[in-house]
Design an enzyme around this catalytic site. Structure first.
Site, mmCIF file in Angstrom:
data_model
loop_
_atom_site.group_PDB
_atom_site.id
_atom_site.type_symbol
_atom_site.label_atom_id
_atom_site.label_comp_id
_atom_site.label_asym_id
_atom_site.label_seq_id
_atom_site.Cartn_x
_atom_site.Cartn_y
_atom_site.Cartn_z
ATOM 1 N N HIS A 273 37.294 -0.141 4.022
ATOM 2 C CA HIS A 273 37.992 -0.904 5.046
ATOM 3 C C HIS A 273 39.294 -0.170 5.375
ATOM 4 O O HIS A 273 39.696 0.754 4.669
ATOM 5 C CB HIS A 273 38.237 -2.348 4.614
ATOM 6 C CG HIS A 273 39.462 -2.552 3.790
ATOM 7 N ND1 HIS A 273 39.636 -1.986 2.544
ATOM 8 C CD2 HIS A 273 40.597 -3.258 4.041
ATOM 9 C CE1 HIS A 273 40.806 -2.348 2.059
ATOM 10 N NE2 HIS A 273 41.413 -3.111 2.938
ATOM 11 N N TYR B 228 44.475 -8.656 8.043
ATOM 12 C CA TYR B 228 45.545 -9.208 7.230
ATOM 13 C C TYR B 228 46.791 -8.341 7.385
ATOM 14 O O TYR B 228 46.727 -7.185 7.804
ATOM 15 C CB TYR B 228 45.125 -9.326 5.760
ATOM 16 C CG TYR B 228 44.806 -8.009 5.079
ATOM 17 C CD1 TYR B 228 45.798 -7.294 4.406
ATOM 18 C CD2 TYR B 228 43.519 -7.489 5.072
ATOM 19 C CE1 TYR B 228 45.512 -6.090 3.763
ATOM 20 C CE2 TYR B 228 43.219 -6.300 4.438
ATOM 21 C CZ TYR B 228 44.224 -5.602 3.778
ATOM 22 O OH TYR B 228 43.938 -4.421 3.149
ATOM 23 N N ASP C 167 19.937 -26.424 -19.423
ATOM 24 C CA ASP C 167 19.072 -27.525 -19.837
ATOM 25 C C ASP C 167 17.649 -27.092 -19.531
ATOM 26 O O ASP C 167 17.371 -26.482 -18.502
ATOM 27 C CB ASP C 167 19.446 -28.840 -19.167
ATOM 28 C CG ASP C 167 19.180 -28.864 -17.671
ATOM 29 O OD1 ASP C 167 19.350 -27.803 -17.027
ATOM 30 O OD2 ASP C 167 18.835 -29.926 -17.140
#
Length: 857
Positions: free
Chosen positions: A233, A288, A591
């Protein structure tokens, strides 16, 4: 004795990779008392040249997966406790703001508020555009609709954090050696024996692979195919901005500066400068931002995915040769190249949001690499194929503090923990992947897809349609296609969610199925409700081949099974028992139902979907050499015939007496369905009268056809996982990974009846203590008071008369027979009493709910 570079001959644990994950793991191992930890890296220390070196270090704590938020919160606290030479903490608590440019994103930000409340991230807030601009004066409020603000978000330099953690770890006895490439890991049938480096061999008992983008090449030397891939990126920094004048910082006296500069060049002087205001994300444009003194740093995921071949990465050397950094792809920044975001180029989006950057020159441009996994989560834990081999991979600086803590606890004490207790890592466990995930084709394509989705609004039930489908087909696959099944990919299986062929059932049941129009209505069909109601009233057939199935064989298998399971496992041949497997801390590891097939052979049935492989790895890890653990998931087709007319249907074709007297509940028989050999089990996860049928895979389609033909006069219908989820939750049957996992002990989960404390089993001491003590939380079954309302998981459960967060929604499905949305959560005991009023915060609204006695049916 030692080799070149001070490399010792022996160590207890070798951590390969001195980036943020390796340093965090070594620090936490040393903190737990280990003094024989050796950390190696092929690059210089502390700035090795990996992803931790070039990362800008922004840390947003809120995420939908609980484990990521918990890791991030711990990381924030850890980095805040580490000091630089000037006495300042490594962590810059600037706050973090995520902005919205659309109605859809504003709805998403509301979800972030709710996730933050569920996971305990402090003081989450929604801001107006003007409030965003008050905290971030360079943001144009006219470009956004609002923002999400988390006051304790911030930034941490990866270089400084690695250096500080290494110093602390070294003071506790860990040893760090740079400029040492690990060329091989030596292992035999007993596990890890040592490592071979360019500077000599080191004998050791354990190895942690924390090499991130280089992990795949190293692990394949042991024939371990880790599904991790490097992904690129973009990051760049503007020229100095007049609006930030006077904020430039002199970092040349920082102890890491000279070393950093030798690896990263001139940009290190800018990367080390601290932000002076909240970090910022514009997820609508996959970007960002953070300040570096008088400059703005701009990060972009807003371009077509780039997944390099790991074999072509090379290594890190001083002088700026940084393998985790590639040349900046200018066309990706100046043009809209992201497959899903064609509206505007990253540069345009940046200049709209931060007009001060418009027309400014961009300095220090590069494509930086990080490492991605198929589900975007960390890849950590013990590798089942090689005892003593551990991984700590695909983890960002944001999460590395918590991930290193959990991994160290796992290695030293057998259970991953954070300070507030055990942490469930089912979606981070390195063993979660099915075998096909190790192929480079799969890894590359899923890394590509994860990149595309990184800042997208992804529904929790989202199903990929473009990449890596039709990998695993159950024997009934073509039958499902003939019935227009909606097939979803689950651990590679093409699993039916509902069947379009059942559309006529809506004429009978449509009025009992509330419409869904919002977020909860996506990836849902009213056919799930119709199929569920039909099973309750008539008969249905469900393909459960994808559920994980294990066969345990050996002369001492009964002794091992008793050690593995919490219940009394003294079974006669043909008996079935529901039981739990617990870890050393008493948390429920799985379980299962256990069937004794013959004297020295048992069939274990457990959860499927994306977490079932974890259980197989756990059983294999515990098994002695005298017990063979076979994964028979693929070799056995499985289906369950369920509903009031199940006995009538099967009696027409099965060579067995299905009466209660001759085929009681929780028993099994070896028999035939017409000409197909089957193992028939009298049980049903739907909670209705039913039989599970298992047969070798080549008979699966024929068996399906036999049962469907036999049930035609009773209007038998196929049903998918959507209906099964509704059926099981109405009956109070747990689903491991949702309302049951390793953070719960059997008594909190209401499963104490599946524990026999007169037997010996893994985790007994902790389970016995839980049996005697007062639990601070207890499973609770809720229903929403309004029968038209539906919520999804992970939202906070609040007091009915205030804002106190009592717990969060672990699982939620509409109960079509009950006529209400059914929720399972864990609450303080005083709030878990039937009749208690609570509320669920969902999509910004408070939904009234009531605690009920379980099961509801």
């Amino acid at each position: 004795m030692s080799h070149a570079n001070g490399l010792p001959d022996t160590a207890g644990t070798v951590v390969i990779g001195a980036g943020i994950v390796g340093c965090s793991t070594a620090y936490h191992l040393a903190e737990l008392g280990r003094d024989d930890v050796l950390v190696l890296d092929r690059g210089p220390l502390p700035t090795t040249g990996g992803s931790s070196t070039h990362a800008p270090g922004i840390m947003f704590q809120t995420d939908e997966p609980k484990v990521l938020s918990k890791f991030a919160t711990y990381s924030r606290k850890l980095y805040s406790s580490l000091e630089r030479d000037d006495g300042k903490p490594i962590y810059n608590e600037t706050g973090g703001i995520e902005v919205a440019r659309s109605d859809e994103r504003m709805d998403y930000l509301q979800r972030r508020v709710e996730w933050a409340k569920s996971w305990g991230v402090p003081d989450p807030q929604l801001l107006s555009p003007e409030e965003v601009a008050e905290k971030l004066p360079l943001v144009d409020p006219d470009a956004i609709q609002g923002g999400y603000y988390s006051p304790t978000d911030g930034q941490a330099s990866g270089v400084r954090a690695c250096a500080a953690l290494a110093v602390e770890a070294a003071e506790m006895g860990a040893q760090f050696v740079g400029h040492t490439k690990v060329e091989d890991i030596e292992a035999d049938g007993d596990g890890v024996q040592g490592i071979v480096t360019e500077n000599g061999r080191v004998e050791c008992d354990e190895v942690v692979v924390a090499t991130n983008i280089w992990a795949r090449q190293l692990s394949e030397k042991l024939d371990v195919h880790l599904p991790v891939a490097p992904v690129e990126h973009q990051y760049t920094m503007t020229e100095p901005l007049a609006e930030l004048d006077g904020r430039e910082q002199d970092v040349t006296d920082d102890p890491v500066y000279e070393n950093y500069r030798s690896v990263s060049g001139d940009k290190s002087e800018v990367l080390l400068q601290d932000p002076d205001r909240p970090i910022l994300r514009d997820q609508d444009n996959a970007m960002y931002f953070r300040t570096h003194g008088d400059r703005y740093g701009i990060g972009s995921y807003n371009h077509e995915p780039v997944v390099p071949d790991p074999e072509e990465l090379g290594g890190n050397e001083e002088g700026g040769n940084q393998a985790s950094v590639h040349e900046f792809t200018e066309e990706f920044f100046e043009n809209a190249t992201h497959p899903d975001r064609q509206e505007k180029a990253p540069r345009t989006a940046s200049d709209e949001l931060l007009p001060a950057t418009d027309g400014k020159h961009l300095d220090y441009k590069y494509n930086g690499m990080y490492s991605a996994s198929p589900n975007g989560m960390p890849t950590m834990g013990p590798v089942q194929e090689c005892p003593g081999l551990w991984t700590g991979l695909t983890t960002w600086i944001t999460h590395a503090g918590g991930a290193g803590k959990a991994l160290a606890e796992w290695m030293e004490r057998g259970v991953p923990r954070l300070p507030d207790g055990p942490i469930d890592l089912r979606n981070c466990d390195v063993n979660r992947f099915a075998p096909h995930a190790g192929s480079w084709d799969f890894t590359r394509d899923l890394a590509d897809e994860e990149y595309r989705n990184l800042y997208s609004i992804v529904h929790p039930k989202w199903v990929r349609t473009e990449y890596q489908r039709d990998i695993r087909r159950t024997p009934m696959y073509h039958s499902h296609q003939d019935l227009d099944a909606e097939l979803w990919a689950e651990a590679g299986w093409e699993a039916p969610q509902w069947f379009e062929s059942n559309e006529d059932l809506l004429e009978s049941y449509g009025e009992q199925i509330p419409d869904r129009e919002g977020w909860e209505g996506k990836f849902w069909s009213p056919l799930e409700g119709a199929e569920s109601l039909h099973v309750r009233e008539a008969v249905g057939l469900h393909d459960m081949t994808s559920f994980n199935k294990m066969e345990l064989v050996g002369p001492h298998v009964d002794e091992f099974l008793q050690q593995l399971c919490t219940n009394d496992m003294d079974l006669d041949v043909g008996q079935i028992r529901y039981t739990l497997m617990c870890n050393e801390a008493g948390g429920v590891r799985a379980d299962i139902t256990v069937t004794r097939v013959d004297e020295h052979r048992y069939l274990l049935l457990t959860t499927g979907r994306e977490v079932g492989q974890n259980h197989l790895a756990w059983v294999r890890e515990q098994a002695p050499e005298s017990v063979v653990v076979n994964d028979v998931t693929s070799s056995l087709a499985a289906m369950v015939c369920t509903g009031p007319d199940a006995r009538k249907t099967l009696s027409k074709v099965i060579d067995a007496d299905l009466s209660d007297e001759n085929f009681p509940f929780y028993t099994s028989q070896q028999t035939f369905v017409e000409n197909v050999p089957v193992t028939a089990l009298r049980l049903s996860y739907a909670g209705e009268l039913g039989w599970e049928l298992y047969t070798p895979s080549e008979y699966g389609e024929t068996l399906w056809e036999h049962v469907m033909d036999a049930g035609a006069e009773y209007d038998i219908r196929p049903y998918g996982n959507g209906a099964l989820d509704s059926l099981r939750i109405e009956k109070g049957l747990r689903l491991w990974g949702e309302d049951l996992h390793t953070e719960h002990d059997p008594y909190e989960a209401g499963l104490g009846w599946a524990v026999d404390l007169d037997t010996e089993f893994i985790g007994k001491e902790a389970v016995a203590a839980a049996a005697e003590g007062n639990v601070d939380r207890k499973v609770a079954c809720l229903t929403l008071d309004d029968p038209e309302q539906v919520v999804l998981a992970d939202r906070p459960v609040l007091t009915s008369d205030g804002d106190e967060v009592l717990g969060y929604v672990h699982a939620a499905e509409y109960g079509y027979t009950v006529g209400a949305c059914v929720i399972y959560t864990y609450l303080p005991p005083e709030f878990a009493e039937p009749g208690t009023d609570v509320e669920v915060l969902y999509e910004g609204e408070r939904y009234a709910a009531t605690v009920r006695d379980e099961p509801l049916l």
